[in-house]
Design a protein around this motif. Structure first.
Motif, PDB file in Angstrom:
ATOM      1  N   VAL A 190      68.732  66.816 -45.851  1.00  8.08           N
ATOM      2  CA  VAL A 190      67.849  67.278 -47.129  1.00  8.08           C
ATOM      3  C   VAL A 190      67.705  66.946 -48.299  1.00  8.08           C
ATOM      4  O   VAL A 190      67.356  66.502 -48.812  1.00  8.08           O
ATOM      5  CB  VAL A 190      67.378  68.743 -46.629  1.00  8.08           C
ATOM      6  CG1 VAL A 190      66.248  69.544 -47.562  1.00  8.08           C
ATOM      7  CG2 VAL A 190      66.448  68.662 -44.811  1.00  8.08           C
ATOM      8  N   LYS A 191      68.533  67.327 -48.530  1.00  9.29           N
ATOM      9  CA  LYS A 191      69.711  66.895 -49.941  1.00  9.29           C
ATOM     10  C   LYS A 191      69.982  65.871 -49.999  1.00  9.29           C
ATOM     11  O   LYS A 191      69.449  65.211 -51.055  1.00  9.29           O
ATOM     12  CB  LYS A 191      71.101  67.771 -49.244  1.00  9.29           C
ATOM     13  CG  LYS A 191      72.075  67.161 -50.766  1.00  9.29           C
ATOM     14  CD  LYS A 191      73.497  67.999 -50.927  1.00  9.29           C
ATOM     15  CE  LYS A 191      74.523  66.729 -49.725  1.00  9.29           C
ATOM     16  NZ  LYS A 191      75.670  66.948 -49.928  1.00  9.29           N
ATOM     17  N   VAL A 225      60.272  68.626 -51.201  1.00  5.83           N
ATOM     18  CA  VAL A 225      61.255  69.146 -50.313  1.00  5.83           C
ATOM     19  C   VAL A 225      60.487  69.420 -48.948  1.00  5.83           C
ATOM     20  O   VAL A 225      61.307  69.029 -47.736  1.00  5.83           O
ATOM     21  CB  VAL A 225      61.833  70.903 -50.963  1.00  5.83           C
ATOM     22  CG1 VAL A 225      62.442  71.483 -49.063  1.00  5.83           C
ATOM     23  CG2 VAL A 225      62.300  70.451 -51.970  1.00  5.83           C
ATOM     24  N   GLN A 269      66.245  75.511 -52.560  1.00  6.44           N
ATOM     25  CA  GLN A 269      64.968  75.047 -52.364  1.00  6.44           C
ATOM     26  C   GLN A 269      63.893  74.909 -51.192  1.00  6.44           C
ATOM     27  O   GLN A 269      63.099  75.322 -51.507  1.00  6.44           O
ATOM     28  CB  GLN A 269      64.987  73.313 -53.262  1.00  6.44           C
ATOM     29  CG  GLN A 269      66.126  73.178 -54.193  1.00  6.44           C
ATOM     30  CD  GLN A 269      64.632  73.305 -55.699  1.00  6.44           C
ATOM     31  OE1 GLN A 269      63.520  73.296 -54.954  1.00  6.44           O
ATOM     32  NE2 GLN A 269      65.414  73.029 -56.719  1.00  6.44           N
ATOM     33  N   ILE A 270      64.683  74.672 -50.056  1.00  6.02           N
ATOM     34  CA  ILE A 270      64.081  75.299 -49.108  1.00  6.02           C
ATOM     35  C   ILE A 270      63.378  76.112 -48.926  1.00  6.02           C
ATOM     36  O   ILE A 270      61.987  76.748 -48.294  1.00  6.02           O
ATOM     37  CB  ILE A 270      65.479  74.926 -48.033  1.00  6.02           C
ATOM     38  CG1 ILE A 270      65.437  73.363 -47.686  1.00  6.02           C
ATOM     39  CG2 ILE A 270      64.589  75.284 -46.238  1.00  6.02           C
ATOM     40  CD1 ILE A 270      66.592  73.185 -46.602  1.00  6.02           C
ATOM     41  N   GLU A 290      75.768  71.215 -54.275  1.00  6.07           N
ATOM     42  CA  GLU A 290      74.293  70.807 -53.765  1.00  6.07           C
ATOM     43  C   GLU A 290      73.348  71.360 -53.099  1.00  6.07           C
ATOM     44  O   GLU A 290      72.672  72.046 -52.863  1.00  6.07           O
ATOM     45  CB  GLU A 290      74.501  68.918 -53.558  1.00  6.07           C
ATOM     46  CG  GLU A 290      75.062  68.505 -54.882  1.00  6.07           C
ATOM     47  CD  GLU A 290      75.304  67.329 -54.677  1.00  6.07           C
ATOM     48  OE1 GLU A 290      75.173  66.187 -55.566  1.00  6.07           O
ATOM     49  OE2 GLU A 290      76.230  66.518 -53.540  1.00  6.07           O
ATOM     50  N   LEU A 291      74.965  71.782 -52.121  1.00  4.37           N
ATOM     51  CA  LEU A 291      73.941  72.246 -50.712  1.00  4.37           C
ATOM     52  C   LEU A 291      73.461  73.075 -51.362  1.00  4.37           C
ATOM     53  O   LEU A 291      72.377  73.846 -50.102  1.00  4.37           O
ATOM     54  CB  LEU A 291      75.209  72.893 -49.630  1.00  4.37           C
ATOM     55  CG  LEU A 291      74.826  72.664 -48.299  1.00  4.37           C
ATOM     56  CD1 LEU A 291      74.176  71.482 -47.884  1.00  4.37           C
ATOM     57  CD2 LEU A 291      75.941  72.371 -47.402  1.00  4.37           C
ATOM     58  N   LEU A 346      66.886  64.442 -51.035  1.00  4.12           N
ATOM     59  CA  LEU A 346      66.689  65.074 -52.341  1.00  4.12           C
ATOM     60  C   LEU A 346      66.724  64.296 -53.662  1.00  4.12           C
ATOM     61  O   LEU A 346      66.251  64.346 -54.538  1.00  4.12           O
ATOM     62  CB  LEU A 346      66.285  66.748 -52.722  1.00  4.12           C
ATOM     63  CG  LEU A 346      65.555  67.323 -51.563  1.00  4.12           C
ATOM     64  CD1 LEU A 346      65.894  68.726 -51.621  1.00  4.12           C
ATOM     65  CD2 LEU A 346      64.394  67.256 -52.311  1.00  4.12           C
ATOM     66  N   LYS A 347      68.265  64.148 -52.922  1.00  2.00           N
ATOM     67  CA  LYS A 347      69.099  63.954 -54.229  1.00  2.00           C
ATOM     68  C   LYS A 347      68.521  61.872 -54.694  1.00  2.00           C
ATOM     69  O   LYS A 347      67.872  61.677 -55.678  1.00  2.00           O
ATOM     70  CB  LYS A 347      69.743  63.127 -53.877  1.00  2.00           C
ATOM     71  CG  LYS A 347      70.080  64.267 -54.505  1.00  2.00           C
ATOM     72  CD  LYS A 347      72.297  64.289 -53.498  1.00  2.00           C
ATOM     73  CE  LYS A 347      73.530  63.627 -54.460  1.00  2.00           C
ATOM     74  NZ  LYS A 347      74.913  63.803 -53.915  1.00  2.00           N
ATOM     75  N   LYS A 387      71.795  74.251 -53.879  1.00  2.00           N
ATOM     76  CA  LYS A 387      70.310  74.443 -54.374  1.00  2.00           C
ATOM     77  C   LYS A 387      69.801  73.386 -53.521  1.00  2.00           C
ATOM     78  O   LYS A 387      68.670  74.391 -53.163  1.00  2.00           O
ATOM     79  CB  LYS A 387      71.300  73.029 -54.877  1.00  2.00           C
ATOM     80  CG  LYS A 387      71.933  73.604 -56.911  1.00  2.00           C
ATOM     81  CD  LYS A 387      71.495  72.722 -57.889  1.00  2.00           C
ATOM     82  CE  LYS A 387      72.036  73.012 -59.172  1.00  2.00           C
ATOM     83  NZ  LYS A 387      71.907  71.870 -59.765  1.00  2.00           N
ATOM     84  N   THR A 388      70.306  72.664 -52.315  1.00  2.00           N
ATOM     85  CA  THR A 388      68.925  72.369 -51.704  1.00  2.00           C
ATOM     86  C   THR A 388      68.873  73.386 -50.760  1.00  2.00           C
ATOM     87  O   THR A 388      67.692  73.653 -50.734  1.00  2.00           O
ATOM     88  CB  THR A 388      70.194  71.063 -49.988  1.00  2.00           C
ATOM     89  OG1 THR A 388      70.432  70.411 -51.066  1.00  2.00           O
ATOM     90  CG2 THR A 388      68.879  71.010 -49.536  1.00  2.00           C
ATOM     91  N   ILE A 403      60.592  77.298 -50.679  1.00  2.85           N
ATOM     92  CA  ILE A 403      58.798  76.782 -50.030  1.00  2.85           C
ATOM     93  C   ILE A 403      57.904  78.190 -49.976  1.00  2.85           C
ATOM     94  O   ILE A 403      58.788  78.940 -49.354  1.00  2.85           O
ATOM     95  CB  ILE A 403      59.324  75.899 -49.425  1.00  2.85           C
ATOM     96  CG1 ILE A 403      60.025  74.975 -49.637  1.00  2.85           C
ATOM     97  CG2 ILE A 403      57.543  76.459 -48.525  1.00  2.85           C
ATOM     98  CD1 ILE A 403      59.994  74.011 -49.025  1.00  2.85           C
ATOM     99  N   LEU A 421      69.861  66.904 -58.331  1.00  2.00           N
ATOM    100  CA  LEU A 421      69.693  68.432 -57.637  1.00  2.00           C
ATOM    101  C   LEU A 421      69.848  69.430 -58.726  1.00  2.00           C
ATOM    102  O   LEU A 421      71.314  69.031 -59.360  1.00  2.00           O
ATOM    103  CB  LEU A 421      70.538  68.678 -56.548  1.00  2.00           C
ATOM    104  CG  LEU A 421      70.150  68.253 -55.387  1.00  2.00           C
ATOM    105  CD1 LEU A 421      70.362  68.756 -54.243  1.00  2.00           C
ATOM    106  CD2 LEU A 421      68.020  68.599 -54.987  1.00  2.00           C
TER     107      LEU A 421
END
Lengths: 320, 215
Positions: B204-205, B154, A49-50, A42-43, B208-209, A45-46, A53, B215
């Motif tokens: 942020v995670k 995001v 995503q960041i 998850e981290l 978003l979740k 993917k986060t 941008i 995700l």
């Protein structure tokens, strides 16, 4: 590392900023811990995503606008600099004008303080005499007789004459056809002081001792060579000098050095005085119609001299 | 508000010297220090995009970010003679942009707090009649679409972060600046940078979740 520590290190793990040992430890833990594996995913993917941008594009005008502001700022700095230092195109004419101004000012200052300039401005007695002589022959005759008289009082007269008291009061109007004489009139030593008709100037100048006659020559040496000026401060009713004061002029300073008195015939008569430059009386003498009656000489400190005089007196020098 | 957002603007870069042996701007900076505007223009063209992105992500408004970017370059020009090459020029410029952005954020926050708006207030029209604007009972379709737009989400999540967390996210994940350099810019040890970055990423995670479900 414990489970919580590893969860905490997952961010750095993804950044690749851990040591090899820490990385291996986490790799081993991830094989057995599904929670940590899920958190890591998850981290990841986060962060993806960041990072995904899109970058913002600056407006097309931005560079030009920034540079316009920068140029404005630069101009401000330059204008401050210009206030302190003029450009050469401005500075040169200013300096030239300043230089001319200084030269002109210095010239006029020199003119104003140079003593010869002032002295030469006044007409000498000889010049006045010449001019008057051209105007009328009777006046010329009169001037010649005056000259004779003045020459006579340059030295003590040998012949005794009847005493005549000095007139210190106001001079009565002359009975001669000539107009009344001015109280202060200058005259030339060996030449003549002007008669009542001849001289109207309040201050005409004359040279005194014969050793200092060359007026023109002294003009350029005034700063170092003393000049003498003899001024008639009182006259008898027949325009003959009564009181004549002699001054020494040195470096624009005028110091009285002698007082001489005469009777109506121009014969030395009354108290005569000679002074030191300090103003102290040097010699005091009294004449009676040209004959020395008594005298007293003094030291510079004011004490009386007791020895016999050598008669080195100013009023006697002109005939030596 | 975090204490860092209340810091005054600092145009001087006072962090510990970093390794600047390979600063690609060094020659241009030297020329600009002698008053060469052409060299400075090259620096502007080279760095304006990065500075605009930092300002925009920190402030959250494009127009304000453009103004801050311009101000940052003008300030850099005014003080370029004091720049002693202890850091890279880009780092120095980033510190100026950061400070100006913080200041702009404070101004915006102060302005918002002094202009209260009530949704219940009637709206005045040209003809003087008051028209009520009742809230819609239907869900906003546009908002739903936006929520599905991950990238926008995001950005919204980043915008919701506190300034101190937003700064590390913007500098590290969006501008890919090293921990060391971030530590210099934010005047904090690298350990603090790492932990703050971890917490920011986690926030942020989670944001978003909660917004997207997964995700």
């Amino acid at each position: 590392m414990e489970h919580n520590d590893i969860r905490y290190k997952l961010s750095e793990y993804l950044d690749g900023s851990l040591t090899e040992h820490e990385k291996q430890e986490i790799d081993e833990h991830l094989k057995t811990c599904s929670d940590c594996s899920k958190a890591l995913e998850e981290l990841r993917k986060t962060i993806e995503q960041i990072k995904a941008i899109e970058k913002i594009e600056p407006p097309a005008w931005m560079t030009q606008k920034i540079m316009a502001n920068v140029r404005t700022e630069a101009e401000k700095e330059k204008s401050i600099f210009r206030k302190l230092f003029f450009p050469l195109s401005t500075k040169l004419p200013l300096q030239a004008v300043a230089a001319v101004f200084l030269v002109v000012t210095a010239f006029y200052l020199y003119q104003s303080i140079h003593p010869s300039q002032r002295i030469e401005e006044a007409p000498t007695a000889s010049v006045i005499l010449k001019e008057e002589a051209k105007q009328s022959s009777p006046a010329k005759d009169k001037l010649q007789s005056d000259a004779q008289d003045i020459r006579s009082f340059a030295a003590p007269a040998k012949a005794a004459r009847p005493a005549e008291s000095e007139q210190k009061e106001m001079i009565p109007e002359s009975k001669t056809p000539a107009p009344r004489m001015q109280a202060k009139t200058m005259m030339k030593d060996e030449a003549v002081s002007a008669s009542g008709a001849a001289v109207r100037s309040k201050a005409a100048k004359m040279e005194s001792p014969s050793s200092l006659r060359k007026t023109n020559e002294y003009a350029d040496k005034m700063d170092v060579t003393p000049r003498f000026e003899r001024i008639i401060t009182e006259r008898h009713h027949n325009s003959q000098p009564k009181l004549v004061v002699t001054y020494e002029i040195l470096n624009s300073k005028k110091i009285k050095i002698a007082e001489e008195r005469f009777n109506a015939e121009g014969i030395r008569h009354g108290i005569q005085k000679e002074f030191y430059p300090s103003g102290q009386v040097k010699t005091e003498a009294e004449y009676g119609n040209g004959r020395l009656e008594w005298y007293q000489e003094y030291e510079q400190n004011g004490l009386k001299k007791t020895e016999k005089s050598d008669f080195d007196w100013l009023w006697l020098k002109s005939k030596r | 508000m975090h204490s860092e957002t209340n810091q005054p603007i600092e145009l001087s870069y006072s962090a510990e010297p970093e390794k600047v042996s390979a600063d690609p701007d060094r020659a241009l900076v030297a020329q600009a220090q002698t008053g060469d505007l052409g060299a400075f223009e090259t620096l502007v063209a080279r760095h304006q995009k990065q500075m605009l992105n930092i300002a925009c992500r920190l402030i959250g408004d494009y127009d304000d970010a453009c103004e801050v970017t311009q101000d940052a370059f003008v300030s850099a020009y005014k003080h370029i003679k004091t720049f002693r090459s202890q850091a890279k020029f880009s780092t120095w410029l980033t510190s100026i942009t950061l400070n100006l952005s913080r200041n702009r954020l404070k101004q915006l926050k102060s302005r918002q707090s002094h202009t209260p708006v009530s949704l219940d207030d009637p709206i005045k029209t040209d003809n003087g009649q008051m028209v009520m604007d009742p809230a819609s009972k239907e869900p906003n379709v546009l908002d739903q679409l936006v929520k599905r737009d991950v990238r926008n989400q995001v950005q919204q999540c980043i915008k919701k972060l506190g300034p101190e967390f937003r700064e590390v996210i913007v500098l590290r994940d969006m501008q890919e600046i090293s921990y060391e350099e971030i530590g210099s810019l934010l005047k904090m040890p690298q350990g603090t940078v790492k932990s703050r970055l971890f917490r920011a990423r986690e926030m942020v995670k989670n944001c978003l979740k909660s917004a997207l479900g997964e995700l």
